[in-house]
Design a protein around this motif. Structure first.
Motif, mmCIF file in Angstrom:
data_model
loop_
_atom_site.group_PDB
_atom_site.id
_atom_site.type_symbol
_atom_site.label_atom_id
_atom_site.label_comp_id
_atom_site.label_asym_id
_atom_site.label_seq_id
_atom_site.Cartn_x
_atom_site.Cartn_y
_atom_site.Cartn_z
ATOM 1 N N GLU A 208 0.762 -1.089 -0.406
ATOM 2 C CA GLU A 208 0.069 -0.173 -0.158
ATOM 3 C C GLU A 208 0.539 1.118 -0.245
ATOM 4 O O GLU A 208 1.903 0.962 0.326
ATOM 5 C CB GLU A 208 -0.761 -0.188 1.310
ATOM 6 C CG GLU A 208 -2.129 -0.751 1.014
ATOM 7 C CD GLU A 208 -3.322 -0.701 2.554
ATOM 8 O OE1 GLU A 208 -4.940 -1.491 2.731
ATOM 9 O OE2 GLU A 208 -2.815 -0.856 3.299
ATOM 10 N N ARG A 260 -8.047 6.111 -5.690
ATOM 11 C CA ARG A 260 -7.314 4.739 -5.639
ATOM 12 C C ARG A 260 -7.290 3.802 -6.951
ATOM 13 O O ARG A 260 -8.680 4.188 -7.282
ATOM 14 C CB ARG A 260 -8.647 3.876 -4.544
ATOM 15 C CG ARG A 260 -8.678 2.619 -4.348
ATOM 16 C CD ARG A 260 -9.728 1.524 -3.999
ATOM 17 N NE ARG A 260 -9.303 0.314 -2.945
ATOM 18 C CZ ARG A 260 -9.250 -0.017 -2.364
ATOM 19 N NH1 ARG A 260 -8.862 0.823 -1.387
ATOM 20 N NH2 ARG A 260 -8.732 -1.137 -2.012
ATOM 21 N N SER A 262 -5.979 -0.054 -7.161
ATOM 22 C CA SER A 262 -6.241 -1.555 -6.889
ATOM 23 C C SER A 262 -5.709 -2.436 -8.079
ATOM 24 O O SER A 262 -7.259 -2.141 -8.815
ATOM 25 C CB SER A 262 -7.191 -1.223 -5.505
ATOM 26 O OG SER A 262 -7.666 -2.597 -4.943
ATOM 27 N N ILE A 272 -1.684 -1.635 -3.934
ATOM 28 C CA ILE A 272 -3.169 -0.570 -4.153
ATOM 29 C C ILE A 272 -2.722 0.961 -3.326
ATOM 30 O O ILE A 272 -1.652 0.920 -2.420
ATOM 31 C CB ILE A 272 -3.890 -0.481 -2.318
ATOM 32 C CG1 ILE A 272 -4.727 -1.430 -2.579
ATOM 33 C CG2 ILE A 272 -5.375 0.542 -2.355
ATOM 34 C CD1 ILE A 272 -5.499 -2.793 -0.754
#
Length: 429
Positions: A208, A260, A262, A272
């Motif tokens: 992330e 975002r 992903s 992510i």
């Protein structure tokens, strides 16, 4: 997919920086040491300053290999403030590169450096070099000129064992390291790592990165670059604007944009990228719109693919171009429709356009005898847009009507609202 380059990679030659083999591992932020190399939004940080607060740590330093700078007017060895910083919760797991010399003994791995081809000449022994081996069965293929070089080769083997263990523990770490080698010009992002501990994806690694410190345009560029190496999940990839003002425990918050990206990186790794940036998009700032819309960039691979489709149309659909010159990516879908026979009508084709060519697309559709329906492109189209003016039609008639080079009337088929005259009508005339 992006291609590799001969220019400087994202991570410099850390073996030269550390003066020996390097271990790549995952550790908590509060376990970082002076001299480690960690990630930040500005690039790798060779840590020379650590600031501890109640629940957050700041790791600061300079790019690896950079010579320490002195402060103007201050006596040596006073140094200037670090160029790069990263502040994060103390318990977040981050990627750390550290010299293998900081590590103690490794069970099952003992150094074995021996003379190569020793020949005794009187009171001394002449050797042709030194070999390196390990008690685990590993042997170096090369013969080294000195014991020190052979010992360093064994240290490289030892560092590899620690790194391989870290890769085995979290698949996302292996994916990030491999991707940076293959695609060295991807933007730097501050990675943190987690693992899925239950469910069907148990054990899968997660990488992330939070991009909250960037501007909206910078965030879009970074996410667009990383999307080229990901299999993006369109259900979890989005960009949303939330108008203000929101009441929060810390006080009222203005409008903000959430982004975002992903997707799967391969090798059982999930990636992510997120951002939550205060302020409206550029088109909603005070004083009127700064620009009608952020200009979407068409990837070269998408442009080539669109050209191939236009040259080699398929059986179910055919592709063309509306004819105007525009290098922007399409943010709108202008559909050509007719009423019936069902409740939803019939969809004959679509022109992919930017806002600047929306009126031209609607005029083309109306002139062809269809009803225009313009919708915003879905998130997947915005991340990887079609070129403005690209046409996808579901009949030869619709293709001829919507593209820049209309075909002869006899090319129209029964899906067209303009039916060609049949032989009986010709006879009556």
């Amino acid at each position: 997919m992006s291609t590799s380059s001969t220019e400087a990679p994202a991570v410099p030659d850390l073996v030269r920086v550390f003066g020996g083999p390097v271990v790549t591992m995952l550790a908590r932020a509060d376990e970082a040491l002076l001299g480690d190399v960690v990630d930040s939004i500005g690039g790798p940080v060779h840590v020379r300053e650590i600031v501890q607060r109640r629940d957050r740590w700041t790791l600061a330093g300079d790019p690896p290999g950079r010579i320490a700078r002195s402060t103007a007017g201050a006596p040596w060895p006073g140094t200037a403030e670090p160029l790069l910083r990263r502040t994060l919760p103390a318990h977040d797991k981050i990627r750390i590169r550290r010299s293998v010399r900081y590590f103690g003994r490794l069970k099952g791995h003992a150094q074995d450096v021996r003379s190569h081809n020793p020949v005794k000449h009187g009171c001394y022994t002449r050797v042709d070099g030194y070999t390196a081996a390990c008690s685990c069965g590993w042997k170096a293929k090369d013969v080294y000129a000195s014991k020190g070089k052979a010992s360093e080769a064994w240290l490289g083997h030892k560092a590899g064992q620690f790194t391989e263990a870290a890769y085995a523990d979290n698949s996302a770490l292996l994916w990030v390291d491999s991707t940076e080698v293959v695609h060295p010009h991807l933007p730097h992002v501050p990675w943190t790592f987690k693992k899925i501990v239950s469910g069907p994806r148990h054990g899968q690694g997660i990488a992330e990165a939070s991009l909250d410190t960037l501007t909206l345009d910078q965030t879009r560029r970074v996410m667009a670059a990383w999307q080229t190496v990901l299999d993006a999940d369109n259900r979890e990839t989005f960009e949303e604007y939330f108008p203000g003002r929101d009441d929060t425990p810390r006080g009222p918050r203005p409008g903000h944009t959430r982004l975002r990206l992903s997707g799967d990186g391969g090798g059982n790794a999930r990636v992510i990228l997120t951002a939550d940036i205060d302020g409206p998009p550029a088109e909603e700032t005070e004083g009127g719109p700064v620009s009608a819309e952020p200009r979407l960039t068409v990837k070269p691979s998408s442009a080539r693919y669109a050209e191939e489709l236009r040259l080699n149309p398929g059986k179910a659909s055919a592709d063309g171009h509306a004819g105007w010159a525009c290098g922007a990516g399409a943010s709108l879908l202008a559909g050509a429709e007719t009423p019936g026979p069902g409740r939803l009508g019939t969809h004959h084709g679509v022109i992919y356009v930017c806002i600047g060519h929306q009126a031209a697309a609607e005029e083309r559709i109306v002139g062809a005898g269809y009803e225009p329906r313009v919708d915003p492109a879905p998130p997947s189209h915005r991340w990887d847009p079609w070129p403005c003016g690209h046409v996808t039609a579901y009949s030869t008639a619709a293709l001829a009507a919507l593209s820049a080079q209309p075909g002869p009337d006899e090319a129209r088929d029964l899906a067209s609202p303009h039916r060609a005259p049949d032989a009986a009508e010709d006879a009556e005339r």
